[in-house]
Design an enzyme around this catalytic site. Structure first.
Site, PDB file in Angstrom:
ATOM      1  N   ASP A 186       0.873  -1.159   0.000  1.00 15.57           N
ATOM      2  CA  ASP A 186       0.000   0.000   0.000  1.00 15.57           C
ATOM      3  C   ASP A 186       0.921   1.223   0.000  1.00 15.57           C
ATOM      4  OD1 ASP A 186      -2.428   1.566   0.426  1.00 15.57           O
ATOM      5  OD2 ASP A 186      -1.677   1.846   2.456  1.00 15.57           O
ATOM      6  N   ASP A 220      -0.307   5.150   0.913  1.00 16.25           N
ATOM      7  CA  ASP A 220      -0.655   6.207   1.855  1.00 16.25           C
ATOM      8  C   ASP A 220      -0.632   5.713   3.295  1.00 16.25           C
ATOM      9  OD1 ASP A 220      -1.377   8.459   0.023  1.00 16.25           O
ATOM     10  OD2 ASP A 220      -2.809   6.980  -0.724  1.00 16.25           O
TER      11      ASP A 220
END
Length: 289
Positions: free
Chosen positions: A19, A21
């Site tokens: 991922d 953010d």
């Protein structure tokens, strides 16, 4: 029906799927600054972590509905997006790698681990957040960067559905096929996530997961950590289960059924407070290539 065996030990890791953010870069805190700036303009209270926890890792439309149902702003969703975009344009250009990220990426590369990116950020936001961080994102080849608005991800199949991580894995396997190497299986992948929907996405993809949450998110889920690691928690659960069951993939990889979450204490999900000093050996990645 095949049984998921919680006693089956996870295999060694061949691929790491990330991922972005709040996991690789500090953009989750920047999202909070932007959102709270707009909320303050209209006399609304700051965004609490109980709501922010539901927004993390989700595609824009899903997150937007949850946010606006709570915020009850006196402006349209369209006007909110205009103000949000204007603030994000400047602040997203200041993103920084989170502690331990650069060492982790270098360590994985030196051990021959294949890497791909799977972020819910759309193409425009991704470019703003990443263009000044060339050293970091050089670890992910363009073809191994899967973004939230990728047309290969069906509508409504963002996290916590497994599609984005299965797609990221398929990009790696496409490259391996060209090189004449054996494909990587889902259970040989380690997903790195900070969000609860993201952890569930990785578990539903039949993969192993590292959960490295924001300290405030960890407080929000205190006492429920094991459920998160199994992919069994989160808000709006009934709606998500109905959607996921519509297109559940009825195949099993290494006795982990793709499309379904895991089990409590099955050893396929682990909580890490930081990405610093990562324990490669415990994931079968001890030796450098």
């Amino acid at each position: 029906m095949l049984t998921i065996l919680s006693t089956t030990p996870p295999p060694r890791i061949r691929a790491a799927l990330f991922d972005m953010d709040g996991l690789l870069i500090d953009s989750e805190d920047l999202y909070s600054i932007v959102t709270n700036t707009i909320l303050e303009r209209y006399g609304r209270p700051p965004l609490p972590w109980s709501i922010k926890a539901q927004l993390q890792g989700r595609p824009g439309p899903q997150a937007g509905k949850i946010f606006h149902d709570w915020a009850q702003l006196p402006i349209s969703h369209e006007q909110f997006l205009v103000e949000q975009k204007e603030l994000q344009k400047d602040i997203f250009s200041t993103t920084k790698p989170l502690p331990g990220v650069m060492d982790l990426l270098a360590g994985l590369k030196s051990r021959g681990v294949h890497m791909a990116l799977a972020t819910s950020s759309n193409k425009n936001n991704f470019e703003i957040k990443s263009k000044h961080l060339g050293e970091l994102f050089a670890h992910f080849k363009k073809e191994h960067q899967v973004l939230g608005d990728d047309p290969r991800i069906p509508a409504g199949r963002g996290k916590p559905a497994p599609d984005i991580y299965l797609l990221a894995l398929s990009t790696l396997n496409k490259s391996l096929e060209v090189e004449g190497q054996p494909p990587i299986q889902p259970e040989e992948c380690l997903v790195f996530e900070d969000s609860v929907p993201g952890v569930e996405s990785g578990r539903r993809a039949g993969m192993q997961v590292v959960w490295c949450p924001h300290p405030e998110l960890l407080v929000e889920y205190k006492g429920r950590e094991k459920e998160v690691l199994a992919g069994l928690t989160g808000e709006h659960k009934e709606d998500e289960e109905k959607q996921l069951q519509k297109s559940e993939v009825e195949v099993t990889q290494g006795k982990r059924r793709v499309g379904m979450p895991g089990e409590i204490d099955d050893g396929w999900g682990r909580l890490h407070g930081s990405l610093e000093e990562f324990p490669y050996d415990s994931y079968g990645m001890g030796g450098k290539a």
